[in-house]
Write a protein that holds these residues in place. Structure first.
Motif, PDB file in Angstrom:
ATOM      1  N   GLY A  38      60.425  18.023  16.934  1.00  0.00           N
ATOM      2  CA  GLY A  38      59.189  18.225  17.660  1.00  0.00           C
ATOM      3  C   GLY A  38      58.289  17.004  17.631  1.00  0.00           C
ATOM      4  N   PRO A  39      57.047  17.133  18.133  1.00  0.00           N
ATOM      5  CA  PRO A  39      56.128  15.995  18.245  1.00  0.00           C
ATOM      6  C   PRO A  39      55.928  15.254  16.926  1.00  0.00           C
ATOM      7  CG  PRO A  39      55.271  17.877  19.445  1.00  0.00           C
ATOM      8  CD  PRO A  39      56.450  18.378  18.662  1.00  0.00           C
ATOM      9  N   GLN A  40      55.831  13.923  17.046  1.00  0.00           N
ATOM     10  CA  GLN A  40      55.654  13.077  15.863  1.00  0.00           C
ATOM     11  C   GLN A  40      54.694  11.940  16.211  1.00  0.00           C
ATOM     12  OE1 GLN A  40      57.266  13.618  12.833  1.00  0.00           O
ATOM     13  NE2 GLN A  40      58.281  15.437  13.687  1.00  0.00           N
ATOM     14  N   THR A  41      54.194  11.298  15.156  1.00  0.00           N
ATOM     15  CA  THR A  41      53.402  10.082  15.320  1.00  0.00           C
ATOM     16  C   THR A  41      54.255   8.893  14.906  1.00  0.00           C
ATOM     17  OG1 THR A  41      52.547  10.093  13.061  1.00  0.00           O
ATOM     18  CG2 THR A  41      51.313  11.364  14.719  1.00  0.00           C
ATOM     19  N   ALA A  42      53.758   7.699  15.185  1.00  0.00           N
ATOM     20  CA  ALA A  42      54.474   6.499  14.755  1.00  0.00           C
ATOM     21  C   ALA A  42      54.625   6.481  13.233  1.00  0.00           C
ATOM     22  CB  ALA A  42      53.742   5.249  15.239  1.00  0.00           C
ATOM     23  N   SER A  43      53.608   6.958  12.537  1.00  0.00           N
ATOM     24  CA  SER A  43      53.643   6.966  11.069  1.00  0.00           C
ATOM     25  C   SER A  43      54.663   7.971  10.534  1.00  0.00           C
ATOM     26  CB  SER A  43      52.257   7.296  10.508  1.00  0.00           C
ATOM     27  OG  SER A  43      51.322   6.296  10.869  1.00  0.00           O
ATOM     28  N   SER A  44      54.690   9.179  11.109  1.00  0.00           N
ATOM     29  CA  SER A  44      55.632  10.186  10.616  1.00  0.00           C
ATOM     30  C   SER A  44      57.065   9.777  10.930  1.00  0.00           C
ATOM     31  CB  SER A  44      55.316  11.561  11.211  1.00  0.00           C
ATOM     32  OG  SER A  44      55.494  11.583  12.621  1.00  0.00           O
ATOM     33  N   ARG A  86      56.534  11.141  26.061  1.00  0.00           N
ATOM     34  CA  ARG A  86      55.159  11.138  26.566  1.00  0.00           C
ATOM     35  C   ARG A  86      54.204  11.521  25.443  1.00  0.00           C
ATOM     36  NH1 ARG A  86      55.957  16.616  30.226  1.00  0.00           N
ATOM     37  NH2 ARG A  86      56.025  18.103  28.481  1.00  0.00           N
ATOM     38  N   GLU A  87      52.929  11.180  25.642  1.00  0.00           N
ATOM     39  CA  GLU A  87      51.910  11.576  24.672  1.00  0.00           C
ATOM     40  C   GLU A  87      51.658  13.071  24.773  1.00  0.00           C
ATOM     41  OE1 GLU A  87      48.366   9.331  23.377  1.00  0.00           O
ATOM     42  OE2 GLU A  87      48.814   8.057  25.106  1.00  0.00           O
ATOM     43  N   VAL A  88      51.348  13.680  23.634  1.00  0.00           N
ATOM     44  CA  VAL A  88      51.015  15.105  23.609  1.00  0.00           C
ATOM     45  C   VAL A  88      49.568  15.263  24.045  1.00  0.00           C
ATOM     46  CG1 VAL A  88      50.861  17.181  22.186  1.00  0.00           C
ATOM     47  CG2 VAL A  88      52.631  15.461  21.719  1.00  0.00           C
ATOM     48  N   GLU A  89      49.350  16.022  25.100  1.00  0.00           N
ATOM     49  CA  GLU A  89      47.992  16.190  25.635  1.00  0.00           C
ATOM     50  C   GLU A  89      47.101  16.923  24.645  1.00  0.00           C
ATOM     51  OE1 GLU A  89      47.898  18.014  29.430  1.00  0.00           O
ATOM     52  OE2 GLU A  89      49.278  16.581  30.349  1.00  0.00           O
ATOM     53  N   GLY A  90      45.890  16.397  24.462  1.00  0.00           N
ATOM     54  CA  GLY A  90      44.896  17.054  23.629  1.00  0.00           C
ATOM     55  C   GLY A  90      45.153  16.988  22.143  1.00  0.00           C
ATOM     56  N   ARG A  91      46.040  16.117  21.727  1.00  0.00           N
ATOM     57  CA  ARG A  91      46.342  16.017  20.301  1.00  0.00           C
ATOM     58  C   ARG A  91      46.292  14.554  19.881  1.00  0.00           C
ATOM     59  NH1 ARG A  91      51.688  18.607  17.275  1.00  0.00           N
ATOM     60  NH2 ARG A  91      50.971  18.278  15.128  1.00  0.00           N
ATOM     61  N   GLY A  92      45.771  14.307  18.717  1.00  0.00           N
ATOM     62  CA  GLY A  92      45.732  12.945  18.204  1.00  0.00           C
ATOM     63  C   GLY A  92      44.437  12.230  18.534  1.00  0.00           C
ATOM     64  N   THR A  93      44.353  10.976  18.087  1.00  0.00           N
ATOM     65  CA  THR A  93      43.182  10.138  18.294  1.00  0.00           C
ATOM     66  C   THR A  93      43.643   8.790  18.826  1.00  0.00           C
ATOM     67  OG1 THR A  93      43.288   9.185  16.059  1.00  0.00           O
ATOM     68  CG2 THR A  93      42.070  11.259  16.318  1.00  0.00           C
ATOM     69  N   ALA A  94      42.684   7.915  19.069  1.00  0.00           N
ATOM     70  CA  ALA A  94      43.020   6.576  19.559  1.00  0.00           C
ATOM     71  C   ALA A  94      43.848   5.816  18.534  1.00  0.00           C
ATOM     72  CB  ALA A  94      41.742   5.802  19.885  1.00  0.00           C
ATOM     73  N   GLU A 146      55.958  13.255  22.249  1.00  0.00           N
ATOM     74  CA  GLU A 146      56.940  14.320  22.368  1.00  0.00           C
ATOM     75  C   GLU A 146      57.979  13.953  23.414  1.00  0.00           C
ATOM     76  OE1 GLU A 146      55.050  17.893  23.754  1.00  0.00           O
ATOM     77  OE2 GLU A 146      54.388  16.988  25.643  1.00  0.00           O
ATOM     78  N   ARG A 147      59.109  14.602  23.332  1.00  0.00           N
ATOM     79  CA  ARG A 147      60.129  14.445  24.352  1.00  0.00           C
ATOM     80  C   ARG A 147      59.885  15.512  25.416  1.00  0.00           C
ATOM     81  NH1 ARG A 147      66.685  14.874  23.365  1.00  0.00           N
ATOM     82  NH2 ARG A 147      67.194  15.598  25.452  1.00  0.00           N
ATOM     83  N   PRO A 148      59.831  15.142  26.690  1.00  0.00           N
ATOM     84  CA  PRO A 148      59.594  16.133  27.741  1.00  0.00           C
ATOM     85  C   PRO A 148      60.642  17.241  27.708  1.00  0.00           C
ATOM     86  CG  PRO A 148      59.391  13.922  28.622  1.00  0.00           C
ATOM     87  CD  PRO A 148      59.951  13.783  27.235  1.00  0.00           C
ATOM     88  N   LYS A 149      60.254  18.423  28.183  1.00  0.00           N
ATOM     89  CA  LYS A 149      61.185  19.537  28.244  1.00  0.00           C
ATOM     90  C   LYS A 149      62.295  19.233  29.248  1.00  0.00           C
ATOM     91  CE  LYS A 149      58.572  21.890  25.455  1.00  0.00           C
ATOM     92  NZ  LYS A 149      58.971  22.097  24.048  1.00  0.00           N
ATOM     93  N   GLY A 150      63.358  20.009  29.167  1.00  0.00           N
ATOM     94  CA  GLY A 150      64.475  19.794  30.077  1.00  0.00           C
ATOM     95  C   GLY A 150      65.560  18.957  29.428  1.00  0.00           C
TER      96      GLY A 150
END
Length: 205
Positions: A34-40, A66-74, A80-84
């Motif tokens: 699932g979604p991760q940051t560069a640090s994780s 793509r970036e996860v909408e509404g999550r994270g900071t600058a 995340e990897r797009p669905k499909g």
């Protein structure tokens, strides 16, 4: 067709962007964890966050992630990897040497990671198996003698089973829910040398 069911065939540009062992691993981790940051991701792959951040941007430039909408900071962006699903062209589908090399890198790395994941599961100590999951996994291998038409029919049956499971369990959450890997392989084996071009016995005169 929804985002979850669409299949994207990678073009030459996306294939070349993915053709790096670390990028394939990052791409695979975003699918499996699932979604991760560069640090994780850096902690998972043993690299610096600067390195994973660079590779994340390269993947995002070709819409592979793509970036996860509404999550994270600058300062801490979530990816995340797009669905499909994606279709990775094989080396034989590519027309130029560079594209064939890229396809070979991506395909080889995907299957190396797939094997690595399977071996980690098979060699996992009993003490690390979560409660209730001890008898869940299964690995099967068999060999069949079939015609091309029968192989295609079997392929369709396998695909139908997996598609049905995807529809039933997509997006499911809960305390007992864990992500599992579902795999199906169907391919013809090489013709034994003794069967290829075997000469007819000569008749005695």
């Amino acid at each position: 067709m929804t985002e979850q069911t669409q299949v994207r065939t990678l073009d030459a540009g996306a294939l070349k962007a993915l053709a790096h062992p670390l990028r394939v691993k990052i791409f695979d981790l975003l699918a499996s964890r699932g979604p991760q940051t560069a640090s994780s991701l850096a902690a998972l792959v043993g690299e610096t966050s600067g390195s994973t951040s660079y590779h994340l941007r390269a993947l995002a430039a070709h819409d592979l992630i793509r970036e996860v909408e509404g999550r994270g900071t600058a300062r801490e962006r979530w990816w995340e990897r797009p669905k499909g699903r994606i279709d990775v062209p094989g080396p034989d589908d590519m027309t130029s040497p560079a594209n064939r090399a890229a396809a070979q890198i991506v395909t080889s790395e995907f299957f190396r990671l797939r094997h690595e994941t399977l071996m980690s599961y098979l060699n996992r100590p009993a003490s690390e198996v979560p409660d209730g999951w001890g008898d869940v996994g299964i690995t099967l291998t068999t060999h069949l003698d079939v015609t091309p038409a029968q192989a295609l029919a079997l392929r369709a049956e396998l695909e139908a089973v997996i598609e049905s499971a995807i529809e039933r369990y997509r997006g499911q959450t809960g305390p007992d829910v864990r992500r599992v890997s579902v795999r199906a392989e169907l391919f013809d084996l090489p013709t034994p040398p003794s069967a290829a071009g075997a000469a007819e016995p000569e008749s005695a005169s």
